[in-house]
Structure formats: structure tokens, C-alpha cells
Design an enzyme around this catalytic site. Structure first.
Site, PDB file in Angstrom:
ATOM      1  N   HIS A 377     -14.006  22.762 -76.952  1.00 58.55           N
ATOM      2  CA  HIS A 377     -12.809  22.279 -76.987  1.00 58.55           C
ATOM      3  C   HIS A 377     -12.201  21.440 -77.935  1.00 58.55           C
ATOM      4  O   HIS A 377     -10.977  21.034 -77.827  1.00 58.55           O
ATOM      5  CB  HIS A 377     -12.255  22.131 -75.639  1.00 58.55           C
ATOM      6  CG  HIS A 377     -12.206  22.822 -74.676  1.00 58.55           C
ATOM      7  ND1 HIS A 377     -11.030  23.960 -74.443  1.00 58.55           N
ATOM      8  CD2 HIS A 377     -12.941  23.133 -73.646  1.00 58.55           C
ATOM      9  CE1 HIS A 377     -11.430  24.577 -73.234  1.00 58.55           C
ATOM     10  NE2 HIS A 377     -12.716  24.389 -72.646  1.00 58.55           N
ATOM     11  N   LYS A 568       3.156  16.443 -75.086  1.00 59.23           N
ATOM     12  CA  LYS A 568       1.562  16.629 -75.030  1.00 59.23           C
ATOM     13  C   LYS A 568       0.913  15.152 -75.076  1.00 59.23           C
ATOM     14  O   LYS A 568       1.569  14.193 -75.287  1.00 59.23           O
ATOM     15  CB  LYS A 568       0.911  17.685 -76.393  1.00 59.23           C
ATOM     16  CG  LYS A 568       1.757  17.071 -77.583  1.00 59.23           C
ATOM     17  CD  LYS A 568       1.108  17.747 -78.635  1.00 59.23           C
ATOM     18  CE  LYS A 568       2.296  19.184 -78.694  1.00 59.23           C
ATOM     19  NZ  LYS A 568       1.345  20.486 -78.709  1.00 59.23           N
ATOM     20  N   ARG A 569      -0.266  15.308 -75.089  1.00 65.56           N
ATOM     21  CA  ARG A 569      -1.043  14.195 -75.299  1.00 65.56           C
ATOM     22  C   ARG A 569      -0.744  13.317 -76.439  1.00 65.56           C
ATOM     23  O   ARG A 569      -0.510  13.938 -77.640  1.00 65.56           O
ATOM     24  CB  ARG A 569      -2.525  14.424 -75.093  1.00 65.56           C
ATOM     25  CG  ARG A 569      -3.486  12.995 -75.070  1.00 65.56           C
ATOM     26  CD  ARG A 569      -4.846  13.418 -74.698  1.00 65.56           C
ATOM     27  NE  ARG A 569      -5.390  14.623 -75.618  1.00 65.56           N
ATOM     28  CZ  ARG A 569      -6.224  14.469 -76.457  1.00 65.56           C
ATOM     29  NH1 ARG A 569      -6.386  13.562 -77.097  1.00 65.56           N
ATOM     30  NH2 ARG A 569      -6.467  15.851 -77.128  1.00 65.56           N
ATOM     31  N   LYS A 574      -1.926  15.010 -83.377  1.00 59.34           N
ATOM     32  CA  LYS A 574      -0.733  15.949 -83.019  1.00 59.34           C
ATOM     33  C   LYS A 574       0.480  15.510 -83.595  1.00 59.34           C
ATOM     34  O   LYS A 574       1.506  16.384 -83.410  1.00 59.34           O
ATOM     35  CB  LYS A 574      -0.503  15.654 -81.414  1.00 59.34           C
ATOM     36  CG  LYS A 574      -2.063  16.250 -80.518  1.00 59.34           C
ATOM     37  CD  LYS A 574      -1.996  16.230 -79.122  1.00 59.34           C
ATOM     38  CE  LYS A 574      -3.186  16.755 -78.470  1.00 59.34           C
ATOM     39  NZ  LYS A 574      -3.180  18.150 -78.258  1.00 59.34           N
ATOM     40  N   THR A 676      -2.234  24.810 -75.675  1.00 63.17           N
ATOM     41  CA  THR A 676      -1.735  26.113 -74.489  1.00 63.17           C
ATOM     42  C   THR A 676      -0.250  25.655 -74.274  1.00 63.17           C
ATOM     43  O   THR A 676       0.545  26.658 -73.843  1.00 63.17           O
ATOM     44  CB  THR A 676      -2.500  25.779 -73.179  1.00 63.17           C
ATOM     45  OG1 THR A 676      -2.335  24.342 -72.807  1.00 63.17           O
ATOM     46  CG2 THR A 676      -3.858  26.488 -73.457  1.00 63.17           C
ATOM     47  N   LYS A 680       3.074  28.338 -73.346  1.00 65.33           N
ATOM     48  CA  LYS A 680       3.960  28.181 -72.417  1.00 65.33           C
ATOM     49  C   LYS A 680       5.336  28.548 -72.826  1.00 65.33           C
ATOM     50  O   LYS A 680       6.155  28.954 -72.396  1.00 65.33           O
ATOM     51  CB  LYS A 680       3.613  26.737 -71.519  1.00 65.33           C
ATOM     52  CG  LYS A 680       2.456  26.811 -70.766  1.00 65.33           C
ATOM     53  CD  LYS A 680       2.136  25.490 -70.465  1.00 65.33           C
ATOM     54  CE  LYS A 680       0.816  25.444 -70.133  1.00 65.33           C
ATOM     55  NZ  LYS A 680       0.431  23.825 -70.045  1.00 65.33           N
TER      56      LYS A 680
END
Length: 836
Positions: A377, A568-569, A574, A676, A680
């Protein structure tokens, strides 16, 4: 018991003591069950004002109906002796169970009707449920979606995880800083779990190994002198969508072998007497202990081995109930390892087969290599777990011996394939040599598995070309891609009921189990009435989100603004930092009077930073400081609003994703494995602004270039730019970027906290910045302006929203699970026996 009574019992046929009349699925039966639990089991009366007890009574009422289908599913699997897959994961981010169970049992409307007659508010009672603290982010939520799809597809798949007493942490803010509170999600119990102490397993730690000669003259290895811990299983039902199947998630709780040392207690050493018990229970006390210390690392390794050993012993136990050898084991069983966390399973499986069940190395290795499958992952080398050989030796000495043997045999194979290539031997060794030798867990996973998969097309390609290049050259047939997905039951049908009803009224309800059917909505895109309904539903969802933001953040979002969301984290790759730099840019424009053709924008950012991750926590502080300035500047008004959403979780996302207009997926290309959240948002009609990273690439392929806001360097461009990356020159050449940096460098957002954001400034200006934030700034700003202009064209934006939703069929975990099954597991679908 006397002998006559024993003989009488033996002479009688064995009856199924669980055989009962089927429970009713009508509102009258639901009401009866609810009243029974509320009054008799929980002992509440009309004076009770708490919503907790109605929630618990309803949960037990629904669980009864799950239980019937749960047992019938188990019987069907057992009677057909079908092949099974066991999904091992340290995280299962389940969210709330009640609403999902009612949806999958087709009971939501029935329960709502029953509660209306009783004068109860179902939504208020459902909101009482705590999110299960069993996961942290995308990895755990993916695992939960996988289980939902496996049950819906009627695949015999069982999840194995840990029953954490405390979740990672509850996040709140103090002066803009992240503060971590304990998340004791089990404080009031969990009505959905079923303790199964009869299947308790014993787990070994420490000790030493010795060779003993058997009666047959063979030498056997014994792991002895260990400090043992018990693994007690708790089962949670996983219902499929309206098909009678209920699969199982089994979670392990750590317990001491003895409550306390009675001799120590009697001698007055009370603390020492319970020390063993406390030490054992620490293993499953908290999700993801802070591993910045040596004690934290040891606890993390304990958790991983505890999960692996308990789960493998459990599968072997069940196998030996019906089989007396392991000849067919590999034909009937498969273990899917969710990332590197459970990969110690490979060495533990070898230990169990050889030491406990007398198989030879060759036979054990053959079985192991045919049953273990590994999902990777991450593309971040630092996220591929390594454990020091010293720690392994002290905690799991027998496992280390097995890993050394696996490595020796593997390196012999490498040497035969590339004679004389000592550098390649060094690179590929499971044991990384150096001042502190390390066990490379990802390499163990690859060597011991028959399948290695990435989770997006780009991710898998980069694994083959980069991180695992040597292994791909040795075993190209092992590697495959399985692009992630999300379950449409929770992430569209469940969280967006108004949109669900519109879609169902338009194309029927088969899309809930076959998301590709959403493409039928193409016929309705140009119908004005359909677009108006779509837009009205989006506005209603935005109002719900605005209410949540106001309640949680005390910031007012106006629903005619563009809702721009990144949840998100918190991590540098990111690039929440790039997002807040854009906010500063917009603020500068407003202050300069540059508001011609302006689009009002509400920016929502949320996520948790790991407790030991200083830069991520500083990013949260920066976001909050910028928000404080923007939201309180009278010159700004409704032109721009910013909020940081604390304690972001699954139930919050169920409100956030239906109300979002723009989904921020801005990671540095080549760093996000899949994502993911992007799926969504897309499923619920949000448009994406993103780089060509992870599953963004495939999302863009599905929706078309015109319905995706693309910016930034590609993964290949990122790598080729590193050697000559010059952020100082970029800042000098770009007026907008220079103005943003000036605001940061002059301390505009930290006037009373001098120097606070210096590390952020230095990171942006660093020529070795791994995330290349400055490199993508210009492209990001220009693309955001395209977003603003597109949003002003209501018809165009609504059309793009519909296209995003109807193009999301590929990103259902039903498709993902079908591909896992087709290419890796090879399971037969098994229908549960009907409830009669």
C-alpha cells in the site's frame, strides 16, 4: 453425572439447540424486540432520558436478525467444505454499524416506521453510536469496504484483526495545535461483538530455542522459556447487501495466562502480582502506539506477531476439526496480507507447520508459498517496515531463525539467477546489513507469497520499476494490480439517501450491487428536471455539511459558495501545505482588490497527524492560524472561509463527501499508492482537482479530461526534476508565490508566535524537498482559477458532477474483490441457507 444418564444422552440423536422460529422483519416484530431489550435486558423505564439505552436495545434487536443469517452462512460454508480466504489486517476502520446493518438487512424504513409509532427519533438514536476505534485512515477503511463487498458477493472471506481498547486518539485543537485525547471507544461496550473464549489461542514471546530428539530419532526445535499471552477472539457480523450472507470479522484481545501471581499477592507485592496481566493486555490496548521509542517499536512488533499467530493458529485449529493432514490445505485456504504489518505470518506459518505439526521444511514452505498473498500500500521506502535483528532475537527468537533460513535459501536462488552479482544479493537480502542489522518485512512478504499486488495502475508500475524492481525481474508473474475501490452501500446508498432515491427512481435499484449500471444515467444528463433535482440534492447535502462545520468548527459556510474539501491523514506528501498556500494566495487577492469574476469559496481541511510527526502537526497549526486570520478579517466576509475539521472520522465523512463540490487530491505524483477518498467524493458527484497520482489517473480516464481538473508534474517529471530543482528561483520568478512566501516569512499568520513556521518556510525553499511543493504551485493556482470559473456556470458544473458520479462504477470494491478472487483467491460463491 451418573452413568445411566450418560448412556441416555448418548442414545439420543444430537439436536440443533439453536433451532428457533425465524424472527419477524416487520415493524411490529422490531417493536416487540426493542421493548424486550429496553425493559428486560437493560432494565430501563419511562424515566430514562438517555439515548444510549434505546441505541443499545435497537442494536441487539438488529443483531438477533443478523445472528440467524450469520449461523446459516457458517453452516453453508461448512457443509460445502469450500475454499476460504482470510484477510489479515492491523486496521479495520468500520465506522458505525447500526445504520449499515439496517441498510443491508433492508430494515431502515421498517425501523423508522416502528420508531415513529413509539415516538422515537431514529436519526438521533443512531448518532449515539461511537465510531469503532479499529483503524486510522485509508488502509483500515479499505479493509472494511473489502469485507462488505465480499459478503455482498457471497465470497467465503473472514477478516482477522485486533480488538483495540483505545483507538489511535481523539483529536481536538488548543490554540490551533493538535491535542491528542484517549479514544476509549469501548467504554460503554460494543453490542455488535460476540466473545468466543472457547477459541482462545496461546501466543509466545521471548524465551529461547532448543533441539530435542523425538522417539523416532528425529530432532525437533522447541521454543521454550517463553512469556505467553492469551488471544481471546471477539466476532463481529459483516452482512452482505440484502442477500442473507453474514461473514465474520474476528478480533483478538490480549489477556494474561493468569490473572495475577497469587504468591506475590499474598506476600504483599500487589503491584508485581498484576504486572504480568497488565503487560499482556497492553498488546491490544491502543491502535498504533507511538513507535518513536524502543518500547513503542517493541509493542508494535508484539501487536503484529500477536495478530499473525492467533489468526493462523485459529485457521489451523478449524482445519484439523475436519482434516487429519495438510495435503489439501493450500487448495482450500488463502491468506491475504493487508500491507507489511501482518507479513510476519509467513515465518509464523512455517513455525506452526514444522514445530507444532511435524511437517518438513520443504512441505511447509510449499504450502506456505501457495497460500500467502501480499498487498502493498505504499511507495514510501520509509513506510516499508523494518525491525532490528536484536529486537527480533529478544522477542521472537524462533521466528528469527526461520527468517534467516528463508533468506539463505532465497539468496542461493538469487545467486543462481545472477551469478557473481554481490551487489544485487545485498540489495535483495531480507536481512539488511549495517551497524544495526534489520529485517526487511516487505522483502519477506514478497519471497514468501505467490501473489504481490499494488493498489492502482501507477502504483503497481512504480513498484515494478523502482521499489521492487529486482524482485519483479526475478518473478514477473507474481506481480499484479488490483485498483482499490469503496463500497457503494455505505459511500453512496447509505450516506446520500436523497441521491440514492433519485438514482433508483431513474434507473432502478440494481446499481447498488452493480455500480457500473450508473452509466444508465447518461440518458438523463440533458433533462432539465433531472439536473434540477440533482442540484437541489447537492444543496441539501451542502446545508447538512455547513451545519456540521458550524457546530464543530464555529465557522459559517454559505451554501452558494464552492465547497472545497481536503480530508485525509496529515502528511507532507499529501500536501495540505499546497492547499493552504492557495488559501493565502486567495486572501492576498482579496486584500489587493482583485475580485473580478470572483467565486466565493469555503475551504475545509481535516485529518489527524501522527503524534510524533512534528511537521504534520505544524501544518495543522498553520491551517488554523490562516483560518483565524481569514475568518476574522472584515475585508474578506463571505468571499473566503476556512475551517479545520477536528477528529475527522468515518461518520463525519458520511456527511462531508455528499456535500463537497471540489475534492482536493494534490499529492506529489508518484507518492500516493491509490487513495480512496477521491473515489468517495467522485461517487457523490464532487469534481476532482488533482495530480496524475495513484487512482487519480484512472478516475480521470473514466470521467474524461474535461471533467477533471489536472495540474502538476507527472511522476516521471518529478524524478527527472530532482537533480536541478531550484525552489528559490521559482519563488523569484513567480509574483504570486513570492507574495505567499512574503506573508509566511514576515510572520503575518503568527504575529505573537515569532519563528513558529520557520520549518515550513525552510521546507518549501529546500532544493531537496521530496514533495516539490513550489514546483507545482503555479500549475495548481492556475487550475484552481479554472475551477472557480467553471463553478459559475451552473449547468456545466451540474453536468460535470453527474458525469463524475455515473463514471464511478469502476471504483466499487465489488469490482476490486471480483478481481482479487479471479486472479488470486479462486473462491466459489456460496449462498447462505435461507432463514426459515
Amino acid at each position: 453425572m451418573n452413568n445411566n444418564f450418560k448412556m441416555m444422552l448418548k442414545s439420543k440423536p444430537v439436536k440443533d439447540l439453536t433451532a428457533l422460529p425465524a424472527l419477524g422483519m416487520d415493524d411490529k416484530s422490531i417493536t416487540q424486540g426493542f421493548r424486550h431489550y429496553y425493559s428486560h435486558t437493560l432494565g430501563r423505564d419511562r424515566n430514562c432520558k438517555s439515548t444510549h439505552y434505546p441505541y443499545k436495545a435497537l442494536s441487539l434487536t438488529i443483531r438477533d436478525r443478523l445472528m440467524e443469517r450469520w449461523k446459516n452462512t457458517h453452516y453453508a460454508y461448512q457443509d460445502q467444505d469450500c475454499k476460504r480466504t482470510y484477510y489479515l489486517s492491523l486496521e479495520f476502520l468500520m465506522g458505525r454499524t447500526l445504520s449499515n446493518s439496517m441498510l443491508n438487512l433492508d430494515l431502515h424504513d421498517t425501523v423508522q416506521q416502528a420508531f415513529y409509532k413509539m415516538g422515537l427519533d431514529l436519526e438521533e438514536i443512531s448518532d449515539t453510536e461511537q465510531d469503532a476505534g479499529l483503524g486510522n485512515g485509508g488502509l483500515g477503511r479499505l479493509a472494511a469496504c473489502f469485507l462488505d463487498s465480499c459478503a455482498t458477493l457471497q465470497l467465503p472471506v473472514k477478516g482477522y484483526g485486533l480488538r483495540y481498547e483505545y483507538g489511535m486518539f481523539r483529536q481536538h485543537l488548543e490554540n490551533g495545535f493538535q491535542i491528542e485525547d484517549t479514544d476509549h471507544w469501548l467504554l460503554d461496550g460494543n453490542p455488535w461483538e460476540l466473545e468466543r473464549p472457547e477459541y482462545t489461542q496461546r501466543i509466545k514471546f521471548g524465551g529461547y530455542t532448543e533441539f530435542r530428539q523425538s522417539h523416532e530419532g528425529q530432532f525437533k526445535v522447541h521454543w521454550t522459556g517463553t512469556r505467553d499471552v492469551l488471544a481471546v477472539p471477539y466476532d463481529i457480523p459483516i452482512p452482505g447487501f440484502q442477500n442473507g450472507t453474514v461473514n465474520t470479522l474476528r478480533l483478538w484481545k490480549a489477556a494474561a495466562t493468569d490473572e495475577f501471581d497469587l504468591n506475590e499477592f499474598n506476600s504483599g507485592s500487589y503491584t508485581e502480582a498484576v504486572e504480568e496481566k497488565n503487560s499482556a493486555e497492553h498488546i491490544t490496548m491502543v491502535l498504533y502506539p507511538n513507535d518513536s521509542s524502543e518500547n513503542g517499536k517493541e509493542l508494535r512488533l508484539r501487536q503484529q506477531y500477536f495478530l499473525a499467530s492467533a489468526s493462523l493458529q485459529d485457521v489451523i485449529r478449524e482445519w484439523l476439526v475436519h482434516h487429519d493432514n495438510f495435503t489439501q490445505f493450500a487448495d482450500k485456504n488463502c491468506f491475504q496480507l493487508n500491507d507489511t504489518h501482518p507479513t510476519i505470518s509467513i515465518a509464523e506459518f512455517m513455525r506452526l507447520l514444522m514445530d507444532e505439526h511435524d511437517l518438513s521444511w520443504e512441505d511447509a514452505w510449499t504450502i506456505s508459498c501457495k497460500t500467502m498473498a501480499y498487498t502493498n500500500h505504499t511507495l514510501l521506502p520509509e513506510a516499508l517496515e523494518k525491525w532490528s535483528v536484536h529486537l527480533f532475537d529478544s522477542l521472537l527468537p524462533r521466528l528469527l531463525e526461520i527468517i534467516h533460513e528463508i533468506n539463505a535459501r532465497f539468496l542461493k536462488q538469487v545467486a543462481m539467477h545472477w551469478p557473481g552479482d554481490t551487489e544485487r544479493l545485498r540489495r535483495m537480502s531480507i536481512i539488511e546489513e549495517g551497524p544495526i542489522p534489520q529485517v526487511r518485512m516487505a522483502y519477506l512478504a514478497i519471497v514468501g507469497s505467490f501473489s504481490v499486488n499494488g493498489v492502482a495502475a501507477l502504483h503497481t508500475r512504480l513498484l515494478k520499476r523502482g521499489l521492487f524492481k529486482d524482485f519483479y525481474q526475478l518473478w514477473p508473474d507474481k506481480f499484479n494490480n488490483k485498483t482499490n475501490g469503496v463500497t457503494p452501500r455505505r459511500w453512496l446508498a447509505g450516506c446520500n439517501p436523497q441521491l440514492r432515491n433519485l438514482i433508483t427512481d431513474t434507473i432502478g435499484d440494481k446499481w447498488i450491487k452493480d455500480l457500473s449500471q450508473l452509466k444508465k444515467l447518461k440518458k438523463s444528463i440533458n433533462k432539465k428536471s433531472f439536473r434540477n433535482q440533482w442540484q437541489k440534492i447537492k444543496q441539501n447535502n451542502k446545508q447538512k455539511l455547513a451545519d456540521l462545520v458550524h457546530q464543530t468548527c464555529n465557522v459559517e459556510f454559505k451554501t452558494d459558495s464552492l465547497f472545497d474539501v481536503q480530508v485525509k491523514r496529515i502528511h507532507e506528501y499529501k500536501r495540505q501545505l499546497l492547499n493552504i498556500m492557495h488559501v493565502i494566495h486567495l486572501y492576498n487577492r482579496i486584500k489587493a482588490g482583485d475580485t473580478k469574476n470572483w467565486t466565493n469559496r469555503c475551504v475545509l481541511i481535516g485529518g489527524k497527524a501522527a503524534p510524533g510527526y512534528a511537521m504534520a502537526k505544524l501544518t495543522i497549526k498553520l491551517i488554523n492560524n490562516v483560518a483565524d486570520v481569514v475568518n476574522n478579517d472584515p475585508d474578506i466576509g463571505d468571499l473566503l472561509k476556512v475551517a479545520f475539521f477536528p477528529n475527522y472520522c468515518v461518520s463525519a465523512m458520511e456527511v462531508i463527501c455528499p456535500g463537497t463540490d471540489l475534492s482536493e487530491q494534490v499529492s506529489t505524483a508518484g507518492k500516493e499508492a491509490s487513495g480512496t477518498g477521491n473515489m468517495k467524493f467522485m461517487m457523490n458527484g464532487a469534481l476532482t482537482i488533482g495530480t496524475l497520482d495513484g487512482a487519480n489517473i484512472e478516475i480521470r480516464e473514466e470521467v474524461g479530461d474535461d471533467n477533471f481538473f489536472l495540474f502538476g508534474l507527472t511522476a516521471e517529471e518529478v524524478e527527472t526534476s530532482r537533480s536541478h530543482y531550484n525552489p528559490l528561483q521559482l519563488i523569484q520568478d513567480d509574483t504570486d508565490l513570492r507574495n505567499v512566501m512574503r506573508m509566511l516569512e514576515t510572520g503575518y499568520f503568527n504575529q505573537f508566535e515569532p519563528g513558529l513556521f520557520d520549518p515550513v518556510i525552510q521546507a518549501i525553499k529546500n532544493p531537496h524537498d521530496l514533495w516539490m511543493t513550489a514546483a507545482d504551485f503555479r500549475s495548481y493556482i492556475d487550475t484552481q482559477e479554472q475551477v472557480s470559473q467553471a463553478y459559475q456556470d451552473n449547468k456545466r458544473w451540474t453536468t460535470m458532477s453527474i458525469i463524475n458520479s455515473l463514471s464511478s462504477g469502476k471504483f466499487s470494491t465489488d469490482r476490486t474483490m471480483q478481481e482479487y478472487n479471479r486472479d488470486i483467491w479462486n473462491l466459489e460463491t456460496v449462498a447462505a441457507y435461507p432463514v426459515e
